[in-house]
Scaffold this motif. Structure first.
Motif, PDB file in Angstrom:
ATOM      1  N   THR A 264      11.200   6.297  -2.834  1.00 59.14           N
ATOM      2  CA  THR A 264      10.088   5.686  -2.088  1.00 59.14           C
ATOM      3  C   THR A 264       9.849   4.233  -2.508  1.00 59.14           C
ATOM      4  O   THR A 264      10.166   3.841  -3.630  1.00 59.14           O
ATOM      5  CB  THR A 264       8.760   6.458  -2.304  1.00 59.14           C
ATOM      6  OG1 THR A 264       8.419   6.405  -3.696  1.00 59.14           O
ATOM      7  CG2 THR A 264       8.865   7.907  -1.865  1.00 59.14           C
ATOM      8  N   THR A 265       9.284   3.476  -1.566  1.00 57.95           N
ATOM      9  CA  THR A 265       8.851   2.102  -1.846  1.00 57.95           C
ATOM     10  C   THR A 265       7.533   1.881  -1.081  1.00 57.95           C
ATOM     11  O   THR A 265       7.346   2.460  -0.011  1.00 57.95           O
ATOM     12  CB  THR A 265       9.895   1.066  -1.361  1.00 57.95           C
ATOM     13  OG1 THR A 265      10.444   1.491  -0.115  1.00 57.95           O
ATOM     14  CG2 THR A 265      11.012   0.872  -2.369  1.00 57.95           C
ATOM     15  N   PRO A 266       6.628   1.076  -1.618  1.00 52.34           N
ATOM     16  CA  PRO A 266       5.347   0.853  -0.934  1.00 52.34           C
ATOM     17  C   PRO A 266       5.529   0.236   0.462  1.00 52.34           C
ATOM     18  O   PRO A 266       6.496  -0.487   0.704  1.00 52.34           O
ATOM     19  CB  PRO A 266       4.609  -0.122  -1.865  1.00 52.34           C
ATOM     20  CG  PRO A 266       5.278   0.001  -3.188  1.00 52.34           C
ATOM     21  CD  PRO A 266       6.702   0.354  -2.904  1.00 52.34           C
ATOM     22  N   PHE A 267       4.576   0.557   1.340  1.00 55.63           N
ATOM     23  CA  PHE A 267       4.549   0.013   2.707  1.00 55.63           C
ATOM     24  C   PHE A 267       4.668  -1.514   2.659  1.00 55.63           C
ATOM     25  O   PHE A 267       3.969  -2.175   1.892  1.00 55.63           O
ATOM     26  CB  PHE A 267       3.219   0.416   3.364  1.00 55.63           C
ATOM     27  CG  PHE A 267       3.085  -0.019   4.788  1.00 55.63           C
ATOM     28  CD1 PHE A 267       3.551   0.773   5.826  1.00 55.63           C
ATOM     29  CD2 PHE A 267       2.482  -1.231   5.110  1.00 55.63           C
ATOM     30  CE1 PHE A 267       3.426   0.373   7.145  1.00 55.63           C
ATOM     31  CE2 PHE A 267       2.352  -1.647   6.426  1.00 55.63           C
ATOM     32  CZ  PHE A 267       2.829  -0.839   7.441  1.00 55.63           C
ATOM     33  N   GLY A 268       5.561  -2.065   3.444  1.00 56.26           N
ATOM     34  CA  GLY A 268       5.712  -3.523   3.506  1.00 56.26           C
ATOM     35  C   GLY A 268       6.766  -4.086   2.567  1.00 56.26           C
ATOM     36  O   GLY A 268       7.025  -5.296   2.598  1.00 56.26           O
ATOM     37  N   THR A 269       7.396  -3.211   1.769  1.00 54.66           N
ATOM     38  CA  THR A 269       8.439  -3.686   0.854  1.00 54.66           C
ATOM     39  C   THR A 269       9.627  -4.238   1.657  1.00 54.66           C
ATOM     40  O   THR A 269      10.053  -3.623   2.632  1.00 54.66           O
ATOM     41  CB  THR A 269       8.946  -2.519  -0.025  1.00 54.66           C
ATOM     42  OG1 THR A 269       7.849  -1.965  -0.738  1.00 54.66           O
ATOM     43  CG2 THR A 269      10.023  -2.985  -1.000  1.00 54.66           C
ATOM     44  N   VAL A 270      10.118  -5.381   1.249  1.00 51.35           N
ATOM     45  CA  VAL A 270      11.340  -5.898   1.873  1.00 51.35           C
ATOM     46  C   VAL A 270      12.469  -5.797   0.848  1.00 51.35           C
ATOM     47  O   VAL A 270      12.346  -6.288  -0.276  1.00 51.35           O
ATOM     48  CB  VAL A 270      11.188  -7.358   2.360  1.00 51.35           C
ATOM     49  CG1 VAL A 270      12.500  -7.853   2.977  1.00 51.35           C
ATOM     50  CG2 VAL A 270      10.059  -7.470   3.367  1.00 51.35           C
ATOM     51  N   TYR A 271      13.517  -5.129   1.268  1.00 47.63           N
ATOM     52  CA  TYR A 271      14.645  -4.836   0.392  1.00 47.63           C
ATOM     53  C   TYR A 271      15.890  -5.473   1.005  1.00 47.63           C
ATOM     54  O   TYR A 271      16.077  -5.411   2.220  1.00 47.63           O
ATOM     55  CB  TYR A 271      14.789  -3.313   0.351  1.00 47.63           C
ATOM     56  CG  TYR A 271      15.778  -2.793  -0.639  1.00 47.63           C
ATOM     57  CD1 TYR A 271      15.432  -2.653  -1.976  1.00 47.63           C
ATOM     58  CD2 TYR A 271      17.062  -2.427  -0.240  1.00 47.63           C
ATOM     59  CE1 TYR A 271      16.345  -2.162  -2.899  1.00 47.63           C
ATOM     60  CE2 TYR A 271      17.978  -1.938  -1.149  1.00 47.63           C
ATOM     61  CZ  TYR A 271      17.610  -1.803  -2.478  1.00 47.63           C
ATOM     62  OH  TYR A 271      18.507  -1.322  -3.388  1.00 47.63           O
TER      63      TYR A 271
ATOM     64  N   ALA B 282       0.835  -1.213   0.000  1.00 47.80           N
ATOM     65  CA  ALA B 282       0.000   0.000   0.000  1.00 47.80           C
ATOM     66  C   ALA B 282       0.860   1.250   0.000  1.00 47.80           C
ATOM     67  O   ALA B 282       2.066   1.201   0.237  1.00 47.80           O
ATOM     68  CB  ALA B 282      -0.894  -0.012   1.235  1.00 47.80           C
ATOM     69  N   GLY B 283       0.191   2.384  -0.257  1.00 44.41           N
ATOM     70  CA  GLY B 283       0.869   3.670  -0.170  1.00 44.41           C
ATOM     71  C   GLY B 283       1.638   4.022  -1.419  1.00 44.41           C
ATOM     72  O   GLY B 283       1.248   3.637  -2.521  1.00 44.41           O
ATOM     73  N   ALA B 284       2.723   4.757  -1.225  1.00 43.23           N
ATOM     74  CA  ALA B 284       3.522   5.274  -2.339  1.00 43.23           C
ATOM     75  C   ALA B 284       4.015   4.151  -3.251  1.00 43.23           C
ATOM     76  O   ALA B 284       4.123   3.000  -2.832  1.00 43.23           O
ATOM     77  CB  ALA B 284       4.710   6.045  -1.783  1.00 43.23           C
ATOM     78  N   GLY B 285       4.311   4.505  -4.489  1.00 49.52           N
ATOM     79  CA  GLY B 285       4.838   3.534  -5.446  1.00 49.52           C
ATOM     80  C   GLY B 285       6.351   3.460  -5.364  1.00 49.52           C
ATOM     81  O   GLY B 285       6.967   4.117  -4.523  1.00 49.52           O
ATOM     82  N   VAL B 286       6.918   2.643  -6.240  1.00 50.50           N
ATOM     83  CA  VAL B 286       8.376   2.532  -6.292  1.00 50.50           C
ATOM     84  C   VAL B 286       8.918   3.728  -7.066  1.00 50.50           C
ATOM     85  O   VAL B 286       8.509   3.977  -8.203  1.00 50.50           O
ATOM     86  CB  VAL B 286       8.818   1.211  -6.984  1.00 50.50           C
ATOM     87  CG1 VAL B 286      10.337   1.157  -7.093  1.00 50.50           C
ATOM     88  CG2 VAL B 286       8.298   0.003  -6.223  1.00 50.50           C
TER      89      VAL B 286
END
Ligand SMILES: *[C@@H]1O[C@H](CO)[C@@H](O)[C@H](O)[C@H]1NC(C)=O
Length: 201
Positions: free
Chosen positions: A77-84, A69-73
């Protein structure tokens, strides 16, 4: 009953005042003996140095779990919950071609809906100016501003280290982004008395 509780109260007061004294006297003793071991060794009181972290998307750092959810890549920025996950070289100067003095391995999880903040954990392995070992950090990242990470511990010459690592973006444009990484390490007085860990087999 009343008399005995007064007595035990008095006793605890004495005990507390004794412990209090002990607490305030110990660091003095330790600080004095620590001075002797200052210098090159890892057992010194403080150590600060700066390295530069270089991260190339899809080469040294990858999104391994898509956010929800939220902002895009975007570049910042990266969406909420992105694992990097990343494994980035650390060089002695901002120039990527300068000497490699270490590596930062870790992961970030995006924790804000605007996509700018995350929780990061990293192991920073260093071979620099006669110091060898690793420092582990855990803390919050603000993608476009400097972030301070508390040092949770270390290995090798950095065993028992505390302090913080400040990471500041130097150049966020292009495929490779550079961060200035300032390590500020401190060994609390009791570390002087701690055993030197043997290398694991
Ligand atoms: C990185 O790889 C992903 C998956 O293949 C792709 O969607 C993305 O556009 C790539 N990013 C860059 C900056 O090349």
């Amino acid at each position: 009953m009343a008399a005995s509780s007064t007595k035990s109260l008095l006793l605890s007061c004495l005990m507390i005042s004794f412990l209090h004294q002990l607490q305030f006297q110990l660091p003095h003793v330790a600080a004095t003996s620590l001075k002797k071991s200052d210098g090159k060794g890892s057992r010194g009181k403080t150590l600060s140095f700066t390295l530069y972290q270089h991260e190339t998307i899809n080469k040294t750092g990858y999104i391994v779990v898509d956010g929800v959810a939220g902002a895009g890549v975007s570049q910042t920025t990266t969406p909420f919950g992105t694992v990097y996950v990343f494994r980035d070289d650390l060089t002695v100067h901002a120039d990527r071609a300068s000497r490699v003095a270490g590596v930062a391995e870790g992961s970030s999880i995006t924790t804000s809906l605007d996509g700018l903040q995350s929780l990061s954990l990293a192991k920073i392995t260093v071979d620099h100016r006669g110091h060898r070992g690793s420092v582990s950090v855990l803390g919050g990242t603000y993608n476009t501003k400097p972030s301070d990470y508390p040092v949770v511990g270390g290995t090798g010459d950095f065993a028992y280290a505390l302090g913080y690592v400040r990471s500041s973006p130097v150049d966020l444009r292009g495929r490779t982004v550079t961060y200035k990484m300032e390590l500020h390490l401190y060994w609390p007085p009791y570390a002087h008395y701690a055993p030197v860990p043997q290398k694991p087999i």
